[in-house]
Scaffold this motif. Sequence first.
Motif, PDB file in Angstrom:
ATOM      1  N   UNK A 225       0.825  -1.216   0.000  1.00  0.00           N
ATOM      2  CA  UNK A 225       0.000   0.000   0.000  1.00  0.00           C
ATOM      3  C   UNK A 225       0.855   1.260   0.000  1.00  0.00           C
ATOM      4  N   UNK A 226       2.019   1.188   0.630  1.00  0.00           N
ATOM      5  CA  UNK A 226       2.944   2.326   0.606  1.00  0.00           C
ATOM      6  C   UNK A 226       3.426   2.583  -0.821  1.00  0.00           C
ATOM      7  N   UNK A 227       3.808   1.499  -1.486  1.00  0.00           N
ATOM      8  CA  UNK A 227       4.250   1.611  -2.883  1.00  0.00           C
ATOM      9  C   UNK A 227       3.112   2.138  -3.749  1.00  0.00           C
ATOM     10  N   UNK A 228       1.924   1.578  -3.548  1.00  0.00           N
ATOM     11  CA  UNK A 228       0.766   1.978  -4.342  1.00  0.00           C
ATOM     12  C   UNK A 228       0.435   3.454  -4.147  1.00  0.00           C
ATOM     13  N   UNK A 229       0.590   3.961  -2.918  1.00  0.00           N
ATOM     14  CA  UNK A 229       0.274   5.369  -2.668  1.00  0.00           C
ATOM     15  C   UNK A 229       1.192   6.273  -3.474  1.00  0.00           C
ATOM     16  N   UNK A 230       2.485   5.921  -3.555  1.00  0.00           N
ATOM     17  CA  UNK A 230       3.421   6.713  -4.366  1.00  0.00           C
ATOM     18  C   UNK A 230       3.054   6.644  -5.843  1.00  0.00           C
ATOM     19  N   UNK A 231       2.754   5.444  -6.320  1.00  0.00           N
ATOM     20  CA  UNK A 231       2.454   5.278  -7.743  1.00  0.00           C
ATOM     21  C   UNK A 231       1.157   5.987  -8.120  1.00  0.00           C
ATOM     22  N   UNK A 232       0.176   5.925  -7.244  1.00  0.00           N
ATOM     23  CA  UNK A 232      -1.111   6.558  -7.522  1.00  0.00           C
ATOM     24  C   UNK A 232      -0.972   8.082  -7.534  1.00  0.00           C
ATOM     25  N   UNK A 233      -0.363   8.638  -6.498  1.00  0.00           N
ATOM     26  CA  UNK A 233      -0.161  10.095  -6.445  1.00  0.00           C
ATOM     27  C   UNK A 233       0.723  10.544  -7.606  1.00  0.00           C
ATOM     28  N   UNK A 234       1.769   9.758  -7.889  1.00  0.00           N
ATOM     29  CA  UNK A 234       2.675  10.103  -8.980  1.00  0.00           C
ATOM     30  C   UNK A 234       1.983  10.148 -10.325  1.00  0.00           C
ATOM     31  N   UNK A 235       1.151   9.152 -10.585  1.00  0.00           N
ATOM     32  CA  UNK A 235       0.435   9.116 -11.855  1.00  0.00           C
ATOM     33  C   UNK A 235      -0.533  10.276 -12.006  1.00  0.00           C
ATOM     34  N   UNK A 236      -1.298  10.556 -10.951  1.00  0.00           N
ATOM     35  CA  UNK A 236      -2.268  11.654 -10.998  1.00  0.00           C
ATOM     36  C   UNK A 236      -1.566  12.995 -11.225  1.00  0.00           C
ATOM     37  N   UNK A 237      -0.498  13.240 -10.468  1.00  0.00           N
ATOM     38  CA  UNK A 237       0.213  14.522 -10.588  1.00  0.00           C
ATOM     39  C   UNK A 237       0.862  14.687 -11.961  1.00  0.00           C
ATOM     40  N   UNK A 238       1.468  13.622 -12.466  1.00  0.00           N
ATOM     41  CA  UNK A 238       2.140  13.706 -13.774  1.00  0.00           C
ATOM     42  C   UNK A 238       1.155  14.038 -14.883  1.00  0.00           C
ATOM     43  N   UNK A 239       0.024  13.355 -14.896  1.00  0.00           N
ATOM     44  CA  UNK A 239      -0.992  13.600 -15.930  1.00  0.00           C
ATOM     45  C   UNK A 239      -1.605  14.986 -15.768  1.00  0.00           C
ATOM     46  N   UNK A 240      -1.943  15.352 -14.521  1.00  0.00           N
ATOM     47  CA  UNK A 240      -2.541  16.667 -14.274  1.00  0.00           C
ATOM     48  C   UNK A 240      -1.570  17.789 -14.637  1.00  0.00           C
ATOM     49  N   UNK A 241      -0.304  17.606 -14.308  1.00  0.00           N
ATOM     50  CA  UNK A 241       0.702  18.629 -14.642  1.00  0.00           C
ATOM     51  C   UNK A 241       0.894  18.769 -16.136  1.00  0.00           C
ATOM     52  N   UNK A 242       0.879  17.630 -16.828  1.00  0.00           N
ATOM     53  CA  UNK A 242       1.029  17.675 -18.285  1.00  0.00           C
ATOM     54  C   UNK A 242      -0.158  18.409 -18.921  1.00  0.00           C
ATOM     55  N   UNK A 243      -1.359  18.132 -18.429  1.00  0.00           N
ATOM     56  CA  UNK A 243      -2.538  18.828 -18.948  1.00  0.00           C
ATOM     57  C   UNK A 243      -2.460  20.328 -18.656  1.00  0.00           C
ATOM     58  N   UNK A 244      -2.026  20.677 -17.451  1.00  0.00           N
ATOM     59  CA  UNK A 244      -1.910  22.081 -17.078  1.00  0.00           C
ATOM     60  C   UNK A 244      -0.862  22.809 -17.911  1.00  0.00           C
ATOM     61  N   UNK A 245       0.142  22.060 -18.370  1.00  0.00           N
ATOM     62  CA  UNK A 245       1.234  22.687 -19.127  1.00  0.00           C
ATOM     63  C   UNK A 245       0.771  23.258 -20.462  1.00  0.00           C
TER      64      UNK A 245
END
Length: 362
Positions: A225-245
């Motif tokens: 679950x610790x690993x999953x939390x990083x991967x989930x937050x990482x994926x959301x932020x990367x996609x959201x940041x790319x869209x915002x760019x």
Amino acid sequence: MADGVKKGQRLMSLDIMRGMTVAGMILVNNGYGESFAALQHSKWNGMTPCDLVFPFFIFIMGISTYLSLRKAGFKMTGAVVRKIVKRTVLLFLIGLGIHWVEMALDGRPWDFAHLRIWSVLGRIALCYFAVSMIAITVSHRHLVKIIVGLLVVYSAILILGHGYDYDSTTNILAQVDLRLFGYDHLYHKSPVDPEGLLGTISSVAHVLIGFYCGKRMMDADHIYNKVLSFLLIGGILTIAGWLLSWGLPLNKRIWSPSYVMVACGLGALLQGMIMYSVDVQRKGKAWKWALVFGVNPLFLYVASELLAIFLGHLGVSDWVYSTICSIVSWPKFQSLAYALSFTLLLFLMGWPLYKRKIYIKL
């Protein structure tokens, strides 16, 4: 296998990523001659791999700050505040000191009128102070709101203040620094000082994202679950940041909101993958080289900055680079060979400290 982090226990996967980023910072800061594009910072809008090493470091700093203050129960005591203030002042003064050493070796030890105020360590100091004070004074339930609020405010500043203008006469970030601190105290290789005052707003949000990831990691009850939390937050932020760019381009010089989100997203993904490799697959030995940098990160970074200044002043850097050029024919590989040699030198400095478990905290 323990899924938690016991008091006083170092988190190996965190040390590994921290070490990788510090080694990367040293590598990209010490190219000589014509470097590969991937080892150069973007001139303005855009992002190269080089643009990720420092943001990865302060993302990890956010996680480390959570783990550190967690030991004190996030309580605002005199001892905790004194520790935060002491470390903030120390880091900021070391940043000033590095600039002063360079100036002194140029024969201008008393020319304080031209001493650059901002620095990488100065940015680290201010972010550490702000995030630490938020951590001990504000309920952690409000972390996401604070992060979003900071990024929204900074976005408005960039939009209304022409923050994307490649012109110091119209760019609000440059104008604030110029009016508050003066031209002679600033960085001059771009229209804005990349570690300037207003950019600290989004950098604090950046470190807070790391802090939030640290909280999510410690709240998780199992390593998966610790690993999953990083991967989930990482994926959301990367996609959201790319869209915002598409509206607010990626830009390291101004530390744009999209840059914060993409850099933190990629950092979280990398941390999750390293944690999976180390804590699930038990492949920590493959990453051991990074621990040399990871357990003494700021000490080795400061040592690299001072060593580069002294070697350059003594002419050693030119001699080493000339020797490399006599062996290697391709200019970009010459630069890479020099940077790798310099990074190896710092590794050799850090190795005995790592072997003796000596941790120098700045």
